[in-house]
Write a protein that holds these residues in place. Structure first.
Motif, PDB file in Angstrom:
ATOM      1  N   ASP A 101      23.606 -23.846  83.335  1.00 10.17           N
ATOM      2  CA  ASP A 101      24.614 -23.747  82.279  1.00 10.17           C
ATOM      3  C   ASP A 101      25.790 -24.676  82.550  1.00 10.17           C
ATOM      4  O   ASP A 101      26.382 -24.659  83.635  1.00 10.17           O
ATOM      5  CB  ASP A 101      25.099 -22.291  82.185  1.00 10.17           C
ATOM      6  N   ILE A 160      32.697 -16.444  82.625  1.00 13.05           N
ATOM      7  CA  ILE A 160      33.166 -17.669  81.982  1.00 13.05           C
ATOM      8  C   ILE A 160      34.427 -17.418  81.150  1.00 13.05           C
ATOM      9  O   ILE A 160      35.354 -18.231  81.129  1.00 13.05           O
ATOM     10  CB  ILE A 160      32.064 -18.263  81.086  1.00 13.05           C
ATOM     11  N   ARG A 184      28.704 -24.556  81.667  1.00 14.72           N
ATOM     12  CA  ARG A 184      30.013 -23.903  81.768  1.00 14.72           C
ATOM     13  C   ARG A 184      30.286 -23.299  83.136  1.00 14.72           C
ATOM     14  O   ARG A 184      31.371 -22.757  83.370  1.00 14.72           O
ATOM     15  CB  ARG A 184      30.108 -22.791  80.712  1.00 14.72           C
ATOM     16  N   SER A 185      29.320 -23.366  84.038  1.00  8.92           N
ATOM     17  CA  SER A 185      29.489 -22.664  85.319  1.00  8.92           C
ATOM     18  C   SER A 185      29.136 -23.556  86.505  1.00  8.92           C
ATOM     19  O   SER A 185      28.297 -23.202  87.339  1.00  8.92           O
ATOM     20  CB  SER A 185      28.624 -21.395  85.345  1.00  8.92           C
TER      21      SER A 185
END
Length: 223
Positions: free
Chosen positions: A46, A193, A48-49
């Motif tokens: 991902d 997140i 976002r991480s």
């Protein structure tokens, strides 16, 4: 002809003008002497991480393996292709890392796919479906709980999958031996997140604890 997306080219120019300019000697040392990270982080693909951003690490400080839903399959020396197992082998046997961290995160698409058993495959190969079948028994058990909301089911399976990966890590003989000798430590963590919170798994109870931001070394609150 576009060699790379313009955003990436701009980012590279910024990297050269800022980070590389400030850490030129470190990069040269890493090139000449090789990498010696003490920690392997197994994280999700991902965007976002990213572990390097979450832990604010320097170049060469952590060795990172990323796959869908940060899963570790069981040890299977069957002659097939195993990218995560190959990375584990290199990190433990060659780099001799001292820590392995399985880093999960909130709103994981792979976990959502595992919970949504009726979803159609994205391609004829259904590679995601096959990969996420690793946690199918846990996904079925969580999905069967009608008292949980969809968000609660998602978070529960995200954290269960971390425990699952830690258990599978111990099926690798080299990891099991080194951990028992006290030369390798396994950790679990979950990143939110939305809030930026990092929850760390208590190795004795399996509970996820949230460290006090002012005292990172001291977990302060139970989920």
């Amino acid at each position: 002809m576009t060699l790379l997306p313009e955003r990436l080219l701009t980012g590279y120019r910024n990297f050269m003008a800022q980070r590389y300019a400030n850490e030129t000697m470190r990069y040269k040392q890493l090139a000449d002497q090789g990498q010696t990270p003490e920690t392997l982080v197994i994280a999700c693909c991902d965007s976002r991480s990213a572990p390097e951003i979450i832990f604010d690490t320097a170049p060469g400080e952590i060795f990172v393996v990323r796959n869908v839903a940060n899963l570790v399959p069981p040890y299977a020396p069957d002659g097939e292709y195993h990218s995560t197992s190959a990375a584990l082998e290199f990190a433990v046997q060659s780099l001799k890392v001292k820590n392995i961290v399985v880093l999960g995160h909130g709103r994981c698409g792979g976990i959502k796919a595992a919970l949504d058993g009726d979803s159609e495959p994205l391609s004829p190969g259904d590679f995601i479906g096959k990969w996420m079948s690793l946690v199918a028994p846990a996904a079925d058990a969580v999905s069967a709980n009608e008292l949980m909301t969809p968000f609660e089911r998602q978070t529960a399976l995200e954290r269960i999958s971390i425990r699952y990966s830690l258990r599978n890590l111990r099926t690798f003989p080299c990891i099991d031996i080194l951990e028992k000798k006290g030369r390798l430590t396994l950790h679990g963590a979950w990143f939110d997140i939305s809030t930026g919170e990092l929850w760390i798994m208590n190795p004795e109870t399996g509970d996820f604890l949230r460290p006090d931001p002012e005292e990172v070394g001291a977990p302060a609150a139970l989920e």
